[in-house]
Scaffold this active site. Sequence first.
Site, mmCIF file in Angstrom:
data_model
loop_
_atom_site.group_PDB
_atom_site.id
_atom_site.type_symbol
_atom_site.label_atom_id
_atom_site.label_comp_id
_atom_site.label_asym_id
_atom_site.label_seq_id
_atom_site.Cartn_x
_atom_site.Cartn_y
_atom_site.Cartn_z
ATOM 1 N N GLY A 76 9.069 45.252 -65.071
ATOM 2 C CA GLY A 76 9.201 45.274 -63.616
ATOM 3 C C GLY A 76 10.378 46.161 -63.208
ATOM 4 N N GLN A 77 10.616 46.240 -61.920
ATOM 5 C CA GLN A 77 11.681 47.137 -61.419
ATOM 6 C C GLN A 77 13.048 46.774 -61.986
ATOM 7 O OE1 GLN A 77 11.125 48.721 -57.285
ATOM 8 N NE2 GLN A 77 10.615 46.583 -56.929
ATOM 9 N N ASP A 93 3.655 35.404 -71.481
ATOM 10 C CA ASP A 93 3.351 34.862 -70.159
ATOM 11 C C ASP A 93 4.320 33.700 -69.914
ATOM 12 O OD1 ASP A 93 2.364 33.507 -67.993
ATOM 13 O OD2 ASP A 93 0.287 33.506 -68.669
ATOM 14 N N ALA A 99 8.396 37.579 -62.131
ATOM 15 C CA ALA A 99 8.084 36.813 -60.926
ATOM 16 C C ALA A 99 6.779 37.330 -60.347
ATOM 17 C CB ALA A 99 9.198 36.975 -59.883
ATOM 18 N N THR A 113 5.811 38.791 -57.163
ATOM 19 C CA THR A 113 6.592 39.336 -56.043
ATOM 20 C C THR A 113 5.718 39.821 -54.880
ATOM 21 O OG1 THR A 113 6.646 41.470 -57.162
ATOM 22 C CG2 THR A 113 8.547 40.032 -57.484
ATOM 23 N N THR A 122 15.687 35.172 -54.312
ATOM 24 C CA THR A 122 15.387 36.064 -53.188
ATOM 25 C C THR A 122 16.084 35.669 -51.885
ATOM 26 O OG1 THR A 122 13.548 36.732 -51.759
ATOM 27 C CG2 THR A 122 13.301 34.648 -52.860
ATOM 28 N N ASP A 123 16.196 36.628 -50.979
ATOM 29 C CA ASP A 123 16.656 36.351 -49.615
ATOM 30 C C ASP A 123 15.611 35.527 -48.846
ATOM 31 O OD1 ASP A 123 14.974 38.587 -49.872
ATOM 32 O OD2 ASP A 123 15.648 39.460 -47.978
ATOM 33 N N TYR A 165 5.830 32.429 -51.003
ATOM 34 C CA TYR A 165 6.724 33.122 -51.951
ATOM 35 C C TYR A 165 8.114 32.473 -51.921
ATOM 36 C CZ TYR A 165 9.758 36.852 -53.781
ATOM 37 O OH TYR A 165 10.704 37.573 -54.478
ATOM 38 N N LYS A 224 9.828 30.330 -54.949
ATOM 39 C CA LYS A 224 11.085 30.830 -55.556
ATOM 40 C C LYS A 224 12.172 29.754 -55.447
ATOM 41 C CE LYS A 224 12.027 34.441 -56.972
ATOM 42 N NZ LYS A 224 11.961 34.974 -58.372
HETATM 43 P P1 NDP Z 1 8.435 43.284 -60.194
HETATM 44 O O1 NDP Z 1 7.248 42.741 -59.482
HETATM 45 O O2 NDP Z 1 8.702 44.734 -60.213
HETATM 46 O O3 NDP Z 1 8.413 42.784 -61.719
HETATM 47 C C1 NDP Z 1 8.070 41.497 -62.089
HETATM 48 C C2 NDP Z 1 7.530 41.550 -63.485
HETATM 49 O O4 NDP Z 1 7.167 40.235 -63.858
HETATM 50 C C3 NDP Z 1 6.263 42.416 -63.595
HETATM 51 O O5 NDP Z 1 6.320 43.282 -64.706
HETATM 52 C C4 NDP Z 1 5.185 41.364 -63.746
HETATM 53 O O6 NDP Z 1 4.062 41.788 -64.474
HETATM 54 C C5 NDP Z 1 5.930 40.300 -64.509
HETATM 55 N N1 NDP Z 1 5.219 39.015 -64.467
HETATM 56 C C6 NDP Z 1 4.462 38.508 -63.470
HETATM 57 N N2 NDP Z 1 3.920 37.352 -63.855
HETATM 58 C C7 NDP Z 1 4.352 37.123 -65.119
HETATM 59 C C8 NDP Z 1 4.106 36.088 -66.054
HETATM 60 N N3 NDP Z 1 3.310 35.048 -65.781
HETATM 61 N N4 NDP Z 1 4.708 36.180 -67.260
HETATM 62 C C9 NDP Z 1 5.500 37.219 -67.577
HETATM 63 N N5 NDP Z 1 5.756 38.246 -66.739
HETATM 64 C C10 NDP Z 1 5.177 38.182 -65.511
HETATM 65 O O7 NDP Z 1 9.687 42.487 -59.618
HETATM 66 P P2 NDP Z 1 11.143 43.045 -59.269
HETATM 67 O O8 NDP Z 1 11.726 43.688 -60.459
HETATM 68 O O9 NDP Z 1 11.043 43.785 -57.999
HETATM 69 O O10 NDP Z 1 11.883 41.668 -58.954
HETATM 70 C C11 NDP Z 1 12.780 41.066 -59.888
HETATM 71 C C12 NDP Z 1 13.226 39.738 -59.330
HETATM 72 O O11 NDP Z 1 13.859 39.947 -58.070
HETATM 73 C C13 NDP Z 1 12.129 38.704 -59.083
HETATM 74 O O12 NDP Z 1 12.602 37.437 -59.420
HETATM 75 C C14 NDP Z 1 11.909 38.761 -57.586
HETATM 76 O O13 NDP Z 1 11.424 37.540 -57.080
HETATM 77 C C15 NDP Z 1 13.298 39.075 -57.097
HETATM 78 N N6 NDP Z 1 13.329 39.763 -55.816
HETATM 79 C C16 NDP Z 1 12.584 40.891 -55.638
HETATM 80 C C17 NDP Z 1 12.606 41.556 -54.431
HETATM 81 C C18 NDP Z 1 11.799 42.786 -54.199
HETATM 82 O O14 NDP Z 1 11.904 43.361 -53.105
HETATM 83 N N7 NDP Z 1 10.985 43.246 -55.153
HETATM 84 C C19 NDP Z 1 13.449 41.067 -53.311
HETATM 85 C C20 NDP Z 1 14.182 39.875 -53.616
HETATM 86 C C21 NDP Z 1 14.127 39.263 -54.831
HETATM 87 P P3 NDP Z 1 2.697 42.175 -63.689
HETATM 88 O O15 NDP Z 1 3.004 43.446 -62.990
HETATM 89 O O16 NDP Z 1 1.706 42.307 -64.806
HETATM 90 O O17 NDP Z 1 2.393 41.050 -62.764
#
Ligand code: NDP
Length: 296
Positions: free
Chosen positions: A11-12, A46, A70, A72, A111-112, A135, A139
């Site tokens: 993820g990001q 997972d 997460a 998201t 998250t906010d 969401y 969270k």
């Molecule tokens: P991303 O959606 O970019 O990355 C989340 C990663 O988690 C993805 O690679 C996703 O895979 C993976 N994932 C989802 N479900 C599962 C699962 N069951 N088991 C294992 N991995 C899983 O999130 P961000 O990096 O943007 O966010 C990081 C954190 O920051 C999170 O906790 C988010 O709630 C929080 N946050 C994010 C914000 C935003 O604007 N993005 C704002 C505020 C807080 P897949 O793509 O296959 O689903």
Amino acid sequence: MKRVFITGALGQLGRALTGLLKENHDCLLYLTDSVPDEKNVVKKLDITDEASVKAEISAFRPDVIVNCAAMTAVDLCETEQEKAYNINALGPKYIAEAANEINAKLFHISTDYVYDGQADTPYVEESRPNPISVYGRTKLAGDYYVMGCCPDAVILHTSGLYGEGKNFVKTMLRLADEGKSIRVVADQFVTPTSALELARVIVFLMNTDCRGKYHATCEGSTSWYGFACKIFELTGRDVRIDAISTPEYPAPAKRPPYSVLDNKKLRELHGYYMKDWADALKEYLDGIERYRCHEI
Ligand code: NDP
């Protein structure tokens, strides 16, 4: 050498953190996500699979765990509530139980959107959460599980993340390049935060005596409209962009109108300041432009 276990590594935030730890720090990494990467450097895990989460964590015996996984997709959470609860609440619970069992330091990301956005000054760590979306509620449930199951854990609340992956900045640039008309809400206020800036905080905190809830967003705030204008200003694009109100952009999930967070604890306990949101955006956009040049 620290042993660091990362979930959601593709993820990001996961990518930013992994990059930072690989570049600068003496760490042994164990990277996982819902799907493995092509080279199998990132393994499939997972986080809703309790037995696998506990088995892999206890086998690797990390010093530090960072849960970047997460669900998201804020709107999708409204219709896929059970899935959202499993990923955002139960997954963190299993990770927290596993972390507590082996005394690993757990960093969990929240998250906010746990706040209702009715305030008119930035939320501090002691502010009362009151989520208004599935969401946000899932969270928050995850935060409670993490604190209940692993009292030494750290929960970082961030907002408006952008990094490598789908995000608002990339969407704006794509719409502009496609010559699409752009309408952006001007009555929701946030602090855009680069995933790299958040990753830097995590790396910093790994070497401190920290625990509990922290706010971790870039400094300052803006509306989504203001954010879009700054993206186009910094990339030298002359784009027509219309400011609209929330009712003009109906979406399944409600968003807090004002979800600006004050990083009070980072500042007061650690003297740590994150970059101003516009400076962090400039750093990110410079990186994208460099990457584009390499591609050509
Ligand atoms: P991303 O959606 O970019 O990355 C989340 C990663 O988690 C993805 O690679 C996703 O895979 C993976 N994932 C989802 N479900 C599962 C699962 N069951 N088991 C294992 N991995 C899983 O999130 P961000 O990096 O943007 O966010 C990081 C954190 O920051 C999170 O906790 C988010 O709630 C929080 N946050 C994010 C914000 C935003 O604007 N993005 C704002 C505020 C807080 P897949 O793509 O296959 O689903």
